[in-house]
Design a protein around this motif. Structure first.
Motif, PDB file in Angstrom:
ATOM      1  N   ASN A 102       0.801  -1.226   0.000  1.00  0.00           N
ATOM      2  CA  ASN A 102       0.000   0.000   0.000  1.00  0.00           C
ATOM      3  C   ASN A 102       0.837   1.280   0.000  1.00  0.00           C
ATOM      4  O   ASN A 102       0.453   2.296   0.562  1.00  0.00           O
ATOM      5  CB  ASN A 102      -0.958   0.042   1.210  1.00  0.00           C
ATOM      6  N   ARG A 103       1.972   1.244  -0.652  1.00  0.00           N
ATOM      7  CA  ARG A 103       2.808   2.452  -0.721  1.00  0.00           C
ATOM      8  C   ARG A 103       2.326   3.349  -1.861  1.00  0.00           C
ATOM      9  O   ARG A 103       1.949   2.875  -2.934  1.00  0.00           O
ATOM     10  CB  ARG A 103       4.269   2.073  -0.939  1.00  0.00           C
ATOM     11  N   HIS A 104       2.343   4.661  -1.627  1.00  0.00           N
ATOM     12  CA  HIS A 104       1.992   5.646  -2.647  1.00  0.00           C
ATOM     13  C   HIS A 104       3.281   6.154  -3.290  1.00  0.00           C
ATOM     14  O   HIS A 104       4.098   6.801  -2.629  1.00  0.00           O
ATOM     15  CB  HIS A 104       1.215   6.807  -2.037  1.00  0.00           C
ATOM     16  N   HIS A 105       3.441   5.904  -4.555  1.00  0.00           N
ATOM     17  CA  HIS A 105       4.660   6.334  -5.243  1.00  0.00           C
ATOM     18  C   HIS A 105       4.562   7.791  -5.685  1.00  0.00           C
ATOM     19  O   HIS A 105       5.517   8.541  -5.543  1.00  0.00           O
ATOM     20  CB  HIS A 105       4.920   5.414  -6.441  1.00  0.00           C
ATOM     21  N   TYR A 106       3.437   8.175  -6.236  1.00  0.00           N
ATOM     22  CA  TYR A 106       3.153   9.605  -6.454  1.00  0.00           C
ATOM     23  C   TYR A 106       1.644   9.781  -6.471  1.00  0.00           C
ATOM     24  O   TYR A 106       0.894   8.865  -6.846  1.00  0.00           O
ATOM     25  CB  TYR A 106       3.799  10.144  -7.735  1.00  0.00           C
ATOM     26  N   SER A 107       1.205  10.924  -6.022  1.00  0.00           N
ATOM     27  CA  SER A 107      -0.230  11.199  -5.992  1.00  0.00           C
ATOM     28  C   SER A 107      -0.450  12.705  -5.949  1.00  0.00           C
ATOM     29  O   SER A 107       0.431  13.480  -5.549  1.00  0.00           O
ATOM     30  CB  SER A 107      -0.905  10.530  -4.782  1.00  0.00           C
ATOM     31  N   LEU A 108      -1.656  13.100  -6.360  1.00  0.00           N
ATOM     32  CA  LEU A 108      -2.091  14.490  -6.317  1.00  0.00           C
ATOM     33  C   LEU A 108      -3.428  14.499  -5.600  1.00  0.00           C
ATOM     34  O   LEU A 108      -4.372  13.832  -6.029  1.00  0.00           O
ATOM     35  CB  LEU A 108      -2.226  15.060  -7.734  1.00  0.00           C
ATOM     36  N   TYR A 109      -3.505  15.255  -4.490  1.00  0.00           N
ATOM     37  CA  TYR A 109      -4.731  15.233  -3.705  1.00  0.00           C
ATOM     38  C   TYR A 109      -4.996  16.610  -3.100  1.00  0.00           C
ATOM     39  O   TYR A 109      -4.127  17.498  -3.072  1.00  0.00           O
ATOM     40  CB  TYR A 109      -4.678  14.158  -2.624  1.00  0.00           C
ATOM     41  N   VAL A 110      -6.236  16.787  -2.632  1.00  0.00           N
ATOM     42  CA  VAL A 110      -6.663  18.010  -1.958  1.00  0.00           C
ATOM     43  C   VAL A 110      -6.936  17.662  -0.507  1.00  0.00           C
ATOM     44  O   VAL A 110      -7.599  16.656  -0.210  1.00  0.00           O
ATOM     45  CB  VAL A 110      -7.929  18.603  -2.621  1.00  0.00           C
ATOM     46  N   HIS A 111      -6.438  18.525   0.398  1.00  0.00           N
ATOM     47  CA  HIS A 111      -6.659  18.306   1.822  1.00  0.00           C
ATOM     48  C   HIS A 111      -6.826  19.660   2.494  1.00  0.00           C
ATOM     49  O   HIS A 111      -5.914  20.493   2.459  1.00  0.00           O
ATOM     50  CB  HIS A 111      -5.481  17.542   2.448  1.00  0.00           C
ATOM     51  N   ASN A 112      -8.015  19.898   3.075  1.00  0.00           N
ATOM     52  CA  ASN A 112      -8.303  21.175   3.740  1.00  0.00           C
ATOM     53  C   ASN A 112      -8.028  22.365   2.818  1.00  0.00           C
ATOM     54  O   ASN A 112      -7.370  23.338   3.199  1.00  0.00           O
ATOM     55  CB  ASN A 112      -7.486  21.307   5.030  1.00  0.00           C
ATOM     56  N   CYS A 113      -8.548  22.268   1.596  1.00  0.00           N
ATOM     57  CA  CYS A 113      -8.405  23.340   0.598  1.00  0.00           C
ATOM     58  C   CYS A 113      -6.950  23.649   0.290  1.00  0.00           C
ATOM     59  O   CYS A 113      -6.582  24.785  -0.063  1.00  0.00           O
ATOM     60  CB  CYS A 113      -9.127  24.617   1.040  1.00  0.00           C
ATOM     61  N   ARG A 114      -6.117  22.636   0.430  1.00  0.00           N
ATOM     62  CA  ARG A 114      -4.728  22.744   0.022  1.00  0.00           C
ATOM     63  C   ARG A 114      -4.459  21.673  -1.027  1.00  0.00           C
ATOM     64  O   ARG A 114      -4.910  20.537  -0.885  1.00  0.00           O
ATOM     65  CB  ARG A 114      -3.779  22.575   1.214  1.00  0.00           C
ATOM     66  N   LEU A 115      -3.713  22.048  -2.017  1.00  0.00           N
ATOM     67  CA  LEU A 115      -3.335  21.094  -3.058  1.00  0.00           C
ATOM     68  C   LEU A 115      -1.972  20.520  -2.703  1.00  0.00           C
ATOM     69  O   LEU A 115      -1.017  21.275  -2.451  1.00  0.00           O
ATOM     70  CB  LEU A 115      -3.292  21.774  -4.425  1.00  0.00           C
TER      71      LEU A 115
END
Length: 899
Positions: A406-419
């Motif tokens: 379950n390792r994330h190698h690369y990702s793009l996400y939004v968290h608390n209105c932060r990219l």
């Protein structure tokens, strides 16, 4: 005579001689004179008639009269550049003639004519030999006018304004004109107000005035009707409507603008305020500032943009190739987006809405494998604040382990209105702390509006572009590299894939979990792509997110070169400001724009002198983009191909007679049922993908394939993807280029087992906004060659392919075309059995015949075949079975079978 010494015969001869001389003299001198006419004539003709009244009358005289022919007038000759007149002789003896028009004369086209006329006599005999012409006379003809035209107003509506409490000598002037040619009928002699009980009057020049002071509170708008009369007392066929607006005590503001402006697709630019002006109440303006803003968030992704796929747009904007479209239009090959929900069903863009329950796995063959320390992620995103106090991560794009760790190698996400962009390196690259998470805090992330994001990675530097503006991360956190492993990775959109823990890793952490999606995204995405390399230039970024609609204040010849959504004008001259605002133009350069309303706001600040500055009331208007004519993309070609199985090893051209056309309904209001009567017209536009789908079982790996040589794409903006379910050809290019490429697609089968293979072709424009009809091709594969080869080695069956075109029959009775189109009821196995039986029967009959005819066998081996049988080499049998006849026989048997 009786007393004369000469005999009587002498006198008789003399008399005859003298008579002959007399007649000869008359013959020689018979046409001595030319006819004579007056030197000039003046005439009048009433328009739309043919009779000309001449002064003096048209009469020709000849001094040779009354000698026959020579003294008679045979005709008049009119000379002049396209003079529409002719003269006829009424009496040849008296020389009287009449001038008339060859057709109706229009005074409005030409008021007078000048030409030359001559008379000629009849010569010396009935054939007109030696005829003589008179001198040339000048004829002037004036056309008399008829009052056939009614006055016409220059405008169907007039607008004027008055200030309450004032009586004006002239509020506005209406003007009418008349197309008659004479002053009597072309001049307007009188205007008249036809509305009853009005407080207005009009003079003979069209000036309207109020007869009493008006009150804004009592009535703010008057509508009166005005007619006009020419000097022949002919009334205008249509009255004009005059709108008079009563203004309260003067307040500065914009006048002469319309709240609703209709925009027809394809019209280029349209002036929004052609009659607009600023009312300043006679104040002397020293400074003025006007802002015009176009709000387009209701159209697609913030405005009307090109709605092709992001990959295609990158190619159109000049970016290097190699990008991968992770959210393409659903199709047979790109099918992982088929379960996603489109955002609002807009007809301009292909956008997907994620509500925290949808996600998509990207197939391994799609994921780019050549990402290095430089790559680029682009996407359109619309996102709002997350519900709840503690918001969870919302993943746009994630590349994680497919199983176990379950390792994330690369990702793009939004968290608390932060990219946040996560990028984990592995130990093969470095063994020390390295930048791993890049954070940006921007108001655009949660403003519920569309924005264009570009993540440009040039590790260890990561740059964010939002709507073309560069933003540096406010926070960068480091992390250890991850250990390399043999575990496969899974790329997902809309959530992150958690592969679950089992086996050794599950025992180590004492947890066993199932594979699932997690960290779902809530928002809308469009045009999500990833590609190796960083973005090339700011010019490409601007091109990718540029609007195709906006405001322009340039001349019509350069419309679209500087379109924008905000125009700010500032100056000291009021008239120049009015003129500039009248040139503000709305333009939409898309061939098929998004219909709907675009809102306009105009705000103005005005200064009178140095100390007095006021704000003019804002204006809100609407530009209504009308529904464009939707194209109908039609694909035609052969619907059935019949081919021997042996021919498929070299490849079969499936669509060699393919045709693709696009039509739209004409704007004359005809319906689709009028297609054959000419209600449709052909247009040209681009396509962005065409899919060739394999219906039924998928192509068998290593045995069957769809082939397309890369040289077919040379000089075109096209690429293709191939799989066992079909082939997708994509890229923004013309219909002709797509047709040329698709015609070169070949179906290859190294071991044909099936008797029938069916393919379906569909094409798209604007990323699936317009889809063509479904064109289906059935390939019938004949397997009779192998059986014939084992039975008889005299002749080999010729290579042939029969193309069967669909037959359109409007009758209700059955025909061969109907039977062909109803061939679906015969199973493929039955077809093969019948063909083999017929072939075997023919082979057996021929074998018996050849056993009884040995001398013919020798003859076949010794002599060449005729030219028309050049395909036969004398070593095998040529058998051609007509599938249509077989199908007709089967159909007839089925129709007549007993229950």
């Amino acid at each position: 005579v009786s007393n004369s010494p000469f005999p009587s015969s002498f006198f008789l001869f003399s008399i005859l001689y003298l008579s002959l001389l007399s007649h000869l003299s008359l013959f020689v001198l018979v046409n001595k004179h030319k006819p004579w006419i007056e030197s000039s004539y003046h005439g009048i003709i009433t328009e739309n008639t043919d009779a000309v009244l001449l002064d003096p009358p048209l009469v020709a005289l000849d001094k040779d009269a009354p000698v026959p022919y020579a003294g008679e007038i045979c005709g008049f000759h009119v000379q002049g550049l396209s003079a529409p007149f002719e003269a006829v002789v009424l009496n040849r003896t008296s020389g009287e003639g009449r001038l008339r028009a060859r057709g109706p004369i229009d005074c409005e086209r030409q008021r007078e004519f000048t030409f030359i006329i001559q008379a000629h006599d009849c010569g010396t005999g009935p054939k007109g030999h030696a005829k003589k012409r008179s001198h040339k006379a000048v004829v002037h003809v004036q056309v008399g006018d008829v009052n056939e035209f009614s006055p016409v107003f220059g405008q169907l509506e007039y607008h004027g304004s008055v200030t309450e409490g004032k009586v004006y000598d002239s509020i506005l002037q209406v003007q009418a004109s008349d197309q008659d040619c004479s002053p009597q009928y072309s001049q307007i002699c009188n205007y008249q107000i036809t509305s009853q009980d009005t407080a207005f009057a009009i003079d003979r020049n069209g000036n309207i005035r109020n007869t009493e002071s008006l009150s804004f509170d009592k009535k703010s708008h008057y509508k009166i009707r005005v007619t006009a009369f020419d000097c022949g007392q002919k009334r205008a066929t249509q009255d004009t409507v005059v709108h008079i607006h009563v203004k309260p005590i003067c307040k500065p503001g914009w006048q002469g603008w319309s709240k609703l402006v209709d925009y027809e697709p394809g019209m280029g630019g349209k002036l929004l305020f052609p009659k607009m002006h600023l009312e300043t109440c006679a104040g002397s303006v020293s400074w003025i500032r006007t802002t015009v803003e176009l709000e387009t968030s209701g159209a697609g992704r913030g405005c009307d943009r090109q709605s092709y796929s992001e990959r295609s747009l990158q190619k159109l904007c000049g970016a290097s190739s190699g990008s991968t479209d992770l959210l393409p239009a659903p199709s047979g090959v790109f099918n992982w987006t088929a379960t996603l929900v489109t955002d609002g069903g807009r007809d301009s863009d292909l956008t997907y809405r994620f509500d925290g329950r949808q996600a998509a796995k990207i197939p391994d063959w799609v994921v780019p494998q050549n990402l290095t320390h430089q790559f680029t992620i682009t996407t359109w995103m619309k996102h709002g604040p997350s519900p709840g106090q503690r918001a969870e991560k919302e993943t746009l794009l994630c590349n994680s382990d497919k199983t176990e760790m379950n390792r994330h190698h690369y990702s793009l996400y939004v968290h608390n209105c932060r990219l946040v962009f996560l990028l984990r390196t592995d130990y093969t690259q470095t063994d020390s702390f390295r930048p791993a998470e890049f954070h940006w805090k921007l108001e655009q992330i949660c403003d519920k509006e569309w924005h264009y994001y570009i993540i440009s990675v040039d590790f260890p530097v990561v740059t964010l572009y939002v709507d073309g503006v560069t933003f540096d991360p406010y926070l960068v956190t480091d992390d250890w590299p991850i250990h390399s492993s043999q575990i496969d990775v899974q790329l997902t959109v809309g959530a992150c894939w958690q592969g679950g823990r089992n086996g050794m890793w599950a025992w180590l952490v004492c947890v066993v979990s199932k594979a699932k999606f997690t960290q779902y995204f809530r928002g809308s995405l469009s045009g999500l792509t990833i590609r190796p390399g960083k973005i090339e230039s700011q010019k490409i970024i601007s091109c990718l997110q540029s609007c195709k609609e906006g405001l322009d204040i340039t001349s019509p010849e350069s419309l679209g070169q500087r379109i924008k959504s905000l125009v700010v004008m500032e100056g000291e001259d009021l008239e120049q400001m009015n003129a500039a605002l009248r040139k503000v133009t709305y333009i939409n350069s898309r061939q098929f724009p998004t219909k709907g309303a675009r809102h306009l706001w105009i705000s103005t600040a005005v200064c009178f002198g140095e100390d007095v500055c006021i704000s003019v009331p804002d204006i809100e208007a609407v530009v209504m983009v009308m529904q464009p004519s939707e194209p109908r993309i039609t694909i035609t070609g052969a619907e059935h191909l019949t081919v021997p199985a042996s021919d498929l090893a070299l490849g079969l051209s499936l669509f060699r007679d393919l045709h693709i056309i696009s039509t739209v309904i004409k704007s004359d209001g005809q319906t689709n049922s009028d297609h054959r009567s000419g209600a449709f017209k052909e247009i040209t536009h681009n396509l962005d993908y065409c899919d060739i789908m394999v219906l039924g079982e998928e192509l068998r790996a290593g045995l069957e394939s769809l082939e397309l040589h890369h040289s077919a794409l040379s000089g075109k903006h096209l690429e293709y993807a191939n799989s066992s379910t079909g082939m997708s050809i994509y890229g923004v290019d013309s219909i002709s280029h797509y047709t040329e490429v698709i015609r070169q697609v070949r179906y290859q089968s190294r071991q044909a087992v099936d008797s029938v293979r069916t393919f379906r072709l569909t094409c798209s424009e604007l990323n699936g906004r317009y889809i063509s009809d479904q064109y289906t091709l059935q390939v019938n594969i004949l397997h009779s060659e192998e059986a014939i080869e084992h039975v008889n080695h005299v002749m080999a069956p010729p290579k042939y392919m029969q193309i069967i075109h669909p037959t359109v029959i409007e009758s209700n009775s059955y025909s061969s075309g109907d039977i062909l189109n109803r061939w679906d009821f015969v199973p493929a196995v039955a077809t093969a059995v019948i063909v083999l039986c017929i072939a075997a029967l023919l082979v057996a009959l021929l074998s018996v015949y050849r056993l009884n005819q040995p001398e013919n066998q020798e003859h076949i081996h010794k002599h060449p075949l005729p030219e028309k049988q050049a395909d036969c080499d004398g070593s095998s049998l040529s058998i051609t079975v007509n599938p249509l006849e077989v199908r007709q026989t089967i159909y007839m048997l089925k129709q007549h079978k007993t229950p």
